[in-house]
Design an enzyme around this catalytic site. Structure first.
Site, mmCIF file in Angstrom:
data_model
loop_
_atom_site.group_PDB
_atom_site.id
_atom_site.type_symbol
_atom_site.label_atom_id
_atom_site.label_comp_id
_atom_site.label_asym_id
_atom_site.label_seq_id
_atom_site.Cartn_x
_atom_site.Cartn_y
_atom_site.Cartn_z
ATOM 1 N N ARG A 1 0.678 95.532 -96.793
ATOM 2 C CA ARG A 1 0.283 94.398 -95.939
ATOM 3 C C ARG A 1 -1.108 93.935 -96.375
ATOM 4 N NH1 ARG A 1 2.000 95.808 -89.768
ATOM 5 N NH2 ARG A 1 1.679 93.568 -89.500
ATOM 6 N N ARG B 1 -3.253 97.038 -86.139
ATOM 7 C CA ARG B 1 -3.284 96.066 -87.220
ATOM 8 C C ARG B 1 -4.275 94.938 -86.910
ATOM 9 N NH1 ARG B 1 -2.469 95.689 -92.308
ATOM 10 N NH2 ARG B 1 -2.236 93.549 -92.956
ATOM 11 N N CYS C 1 1.659 99.173 -87.766
ATOM 12 C CA CYS C 1 2.965 99.674 -88.207
ATOM 13 C C CYS C 1 3.086 99.526 -89.714
ATOM 14 C CB CYS C 1 4.084 98.870 -87.549
ATOM 15 S SG CYS C 1 4.274 99.207 -85.798
ATOM 16 N N ARG D 1 3.168 100.446 -78.019
ATOM 17 C CA ARG D 1 2.175 99.531 -78.593
ATOM 18 C C ARG D 1 2.408 98.096 -78.148
ATOM 19 N NH1 ARG D 1 1.173 100.610 -84.989
ATOM 20 N NH2 ARG D 1 -0.507 102.025 -84.555
ATOM 21 N N ILE E 1 10.113 88.543 -94.923
ATOM 22 C CA ILE E 1 8.667 88.608 -94.636
ATOM 23 C C ILE E 1 8.064 89.954 -95.061
ATOM 24 C CG2 ILE E 1 6.877 88.317 -92.867
ATOM 25 C CD1 ILE E 1 8.573 85.793 -93.086
ATOM 26 N N LYS F 1 1.730 90.006 -76.899
ATOM 27 C CA LYS F 1 0.873 90.951 -77.629
ATOM 28 C C LYS F 1 0.113 90.272 -78.758
ATOM 29 C CE LYS F 1 2.639 93.677 -81.036
ATOM 30 N NZ LYS F 1 1.935 93.802 -82.310
ATOM 31 N N ASN F 2 0.851 89.545 -79.597
ATOM 32 C CA ASN F 2 0.203 89.038 -80.803
ATOM 33 C C ASN F 2 -0.736 87.866 -80.537
ATOM 34 O OD1 ASN F 2 1.305 91.065 -82.272
ATOM 35 N ND2 ASN F 2 3.012 89.868 -83.085
ATOM 36 N N GLN G 1 -5.266 86.725 -98.294
ATOM 37 C CA GLN G 1 -5.347 85.337 -97.817
ATOM 38 C C GLN G 1 -6.441 85.166 -96.757
ATOM 39 O OE1 GLN G 1 -3.630 82.796 -99.383
ATOM 40 N NE2 GLN G 1 -3.259 84.562 -100.698
ATOM 41 N N ASP H 1 10.155 89.881 -86.415
ATOM 42 C CA ASP H 1 10.000 90.856 -85.328
ATOM 43 C C ASP H 1 11.265 90.988 -84.474
ATOM 44 O OD1 ASP H 1 7.469 91.296 -86.211
ATOM 45 O OD2 ASP H 1 6.467 90.144 -84.652
HETATM 46 N N1 EPU Z 1 0.483 88.444 -96.538
HETATM 47 C C1 EPU Z 1 -0.140 88.401 -97.767
HETATM 48 N N2 EPU Z 1 -1.505 88.262 -97.776
HETATM 49 C C2 EPU Z 1 -2.233 88.170 -96.651
HETATM 50 C C3 EPU Z 1 -1.585 88.212 -95.402
HETATM 51 C C4 EPU Z 1 -0.209 88.343 -95.375
HETATM 52 O O1 EPU Z 1 0.487 88.490 -98.816
HETATM 53 O O2 EPU Z 1 -3.458 88.050 -96.738
HETATM 54 C C5 EPU Z 1 1.960 88.557 -96.504
HETATM 55 C C6 EPU Z 1 2.431 89.812 -95.770
HETATM 56 O O3 EPU Z 1 2.475 90.920 -96.628
HETATM 57 C C7 EPU Z 1 3.784 89.382 -95.287
HETATM 58 C C8 EPU Z 1 3.592 87.903 -94.978
HETATM 59 O O4 EPU Z 1 2.449 87.498 -95.719
HETATM 60 O O5 EPU Z 1 4.709 89.493 -96.333
HETATM 61 C C9 EPU Z 1 3.387 87.570 -93.532
HETATM 62 O O6 EPU Z 1 2.369 88.392 -93.001
HETATM 63 P P1 EPU Z 1 1.478 87.938 -91.748
HETATM 64 O O7 EPU Z 1 0.073 87.875 -92.200
HETATM 65 O O8 EPU Z 1 2.072 86.728 -91.131
HETATM 66 O O9 EPU Z 1 1.659 89.173 -90.804
HETATM 67 P P2 EPU Z 1 0.580 89.927 -89.974
HETATM 68 O O10 EPU Z 1 -0.502 88.996 -89.545
HETATM 69 O O11 EPU Z 1 0.189 91.187 -90.660
HETATM 70 C C10 EPU Z 1 1.707 89.369 -87.691
HETATM 71 C C11 EPU Z 1 2.158 90.166 -86.506
HETATM 72 C C12 EPU Z 1 3.407 90.955 -86.888
HETATM 73 C C13 EPU Z 1 4.475 89.971 -87.340
HETATM 74 C C14 EPU Z 1 3.961 89.097 -88.483
HETATM 75 C C15 EPU Z 1 4.920 88.019 -88.917
HETATM 76 C C16 EPU Z 1 0.119 90.631 -85.358
HETATM 77 C C17 EPU Z 1 -0.916 91.604 -84.969
HETATM 78 N N3 EPU Z 1 1.097 91.072 -86.104
HETATM 79 O O12 EPU Z 1 1.414 90.326 -88.706
HETATM 80 O O13 EPU Z 1 3.832 91.587 -85.708
HETATM 81 O O14 EPU Z 1 5.594 90.685 -87.788
HETATM 82 O O15 EPU Z 1 2.730 88.462 -88.081
HETATM 83 O O16 EPU Z 1 5.244 87.194 -87.851
HETATM 84 O O17 EPU Z 1 0.083 89.482 -84.949
HETATM 85 C C18 EPU Z 1 4.913 93.221 -84.442
HETATM 86 O O18 EPU Z 1 4.501 92.619 -83.440
HETATM 87 O O19 EPU Z 1 5.751 94.143 -84.392
HETATM 88 C C19 EPU Z 1 4.413 92.816 -85.752
HETATM 89 C C20 EPU Z 1 4.568 93.567 -86.834
#
Ligand code: EPU
Length: 431
Positions: free
Chosen positions: A122, A93, A117, A397, A327, A22-23, A126, A305
């Protein structure tokens, strides 16, 4: 309404085939916006996050042809708008990847803040930091993220925290940036590498994905590509956890065992036998599971995850375990539901103290998000008696044919669409 009705207590046994990640695919699809020709993408999981992304691209003008359930041909050449409204972006997301892709193609993107979710705040600071380093300016107006640049140029970017989303998004935007971009403190998840491989297959020049520093030499254009998405690490991990929790024996096929190493190691620590093959892993669970300590961490650390599914397994171990979530701040919402099934778990701040119980008992529970929903299904499969798991749209999802795959392993799970079907399923299971 759609809901799972589950009768637990049966060890799950047999083989299951894992779908595409998925991701990875939710970023690969927006990445096709950068291509100047048709892309053919295989191993696309049939899940609602993917349908939502395909729908958005379609509305933006992409032509999409289904070759079969898991393969599409996508032609994005006719997309002529860089605006994605809230009604569309709130569906998932990953709509934030449209910012990086549209910025790369048009030097301009206006995308409503993404949905997905709720796992706590979130932020996307960055992502924005990266776009601005490449020469863009950013405004947030009426819930829209508006990013534009005269032109994008290479830059040296240090991310303040490791982010999957920011790493991929900035990689998308930097593909066409003039000169060299160096990204430091990047995410190393398998899906980050897969997106880089996809972009490279179209002619991008990205080196170092999967390591600490990613280097990108900007190119002027990308051609089409024929690409197969990697298998889903977390779907595989979920079935591995299912084997452990139900005292089963499952051969999980179509995986990359290297991506599952840290999950396999944890399962071994708690007494499971995990055998690795070229493209499969087999988990054979013992009668008695052992407790352990888990700390979620970016890849190659233990994936956040997999945290809820792991807590369910440990809730059935003999002894006390400690699970720390580093995380996301709000990823223990399912614990109250799990307690309704008899689990003994206390959450203090970002840590769950899990005291193993002999067994769980069936109850009606509600999925609060995707992975927690899958974890509650695992709990229900291990529990004595009948459970109902509500709000399965979260599970849909990210898991293709989840109930069908579980039935293939001998699990007694039915997806019901209305209260009458639910009563029928309950009666059938009670007999
Ligand atoms: N964060 C920041 N600033 C940013 C981006 C992230 O502070 O600009 C923080 C977040 O709040 C979090 C950490 O950095 O504490 C990591 O967030 P990340 O950006 O890695 O997460 P994401 O891109 O929002 C993706 C996956 C998630 C998975 C996380 C961590 C997708 C669409 N989603 O989310 O997947 O948990 O990486 O591996 O790729 C899921 O599949 O159930 C899911 C939630």
């Amino acid at each position: 309404m759609e809901k799972f009705v589950i009768t637990g207590g049966t060890p799950l046994k047999g083989e299951v085939t894992i779908s595409g990640a998925k991701n990875a695919v939710v970023a690969i699809l927006p990445a096709t916006i950068l291509a100047e020709d048709v892309c053919r993408i295989e191993n696309i999981p049939n899940i609602s996050d993917v349908s939502a992304m395909i729908n958005i691209l379609n509305i933006m003008g992409a032509q999409i042809k289904y070759i079969n359930k898991n393969t599409i041909e996508i032609d994005t050449r006719h997309i002529n708008s860089y605006v994605v409204e809230h009604e569309l972006s709130k569906q998932l997301r990953a709509s934030y990847y449209l910012i990086g892709a549209l910025l790369g193609r048009f030097n301009h993107a206006e995308v409503a803040m993404p949905g997905g979710c709720y796992l706590g705040v979130r932020p996307i600071d960055q992502h924005i930091k990266g776009f601005e380093a490449l020469g863009a300016t950013t405004r947030i107006e009426n819930g829209m993220v508006k990013v534009e640049a005269e032109s994008l140029h290479g830059a040296r970017i240090y991310f303040d925290n490791v982010s999957v989303g920011a790493t991929i998004n900035v990689m998308l935007a930097a593909t066409f940036a003039e000169g060299r971009t160096v990204m430091e403190n990047v995410a190393k998840e398998p899906h980050v590498v897969d997106v880089a491989n996809f972009l490279n297959s179209m002619g991008a020049r990205i080196r170092g994905a999967g390591m600490d520093v990613i280097r990108i030499e900007g190119v002027r254009k990308l051609h089409g590509s024929d690409y197969a998405v990697i298998p889903d690490q977390i779907e595989a991990g979920t079935f591995m956890a299912m084997a452990a929790a139900t005292h089963g024996d499952i051969l999980v096929r179509n995986v990359i065992p290297k991506h599952l190493e840290c999950i396999s190691l944890k399962l071994r620590e708690i007494g499971c036998e995990v055998r690795s093959y070229d493209d499969a892993v087999r988990v054979i669970a013992p009668e008695k599971l052992l407790p352990t300590r888990v700390r979620t961490y970016p890849y190659p650390g233990f994936p956040t995850d997999m945290q809820p599914q792991t807590v369910v397994v440990l809730a059935l171990a003999g002894g006390s375990s400690v699970v720390r979530e580093t995380i996301f701040e709000n990823r223990f919402k399912y614990v109250d539901e799990l307690k309704r099934m008899g689990a003994d778990v206390t959450v203090e701040s970002n840590t769950a103290f899990v005291h193993g119980v002999k067994g769980l008992s069936g109850a009606d529970v509600v999925a609060p998000d995707l992975r927690a929903g899958a974890a509650l299904v695992i709990a229900a499969l291990s529990a004595e008696g009948v459970s109902g798991v509500d709000k399965i749209e979260y599970i849909q999802r990210g898991y293709e044919d989840f109930d069908q795959k579980i039935r293939g392993l001998g699990g007694r799970i039915t997806c019901v669409k209305n209260p009458r079907d639910e009563r029928k399923a309950m009666l059938r299971y009670a007999q």
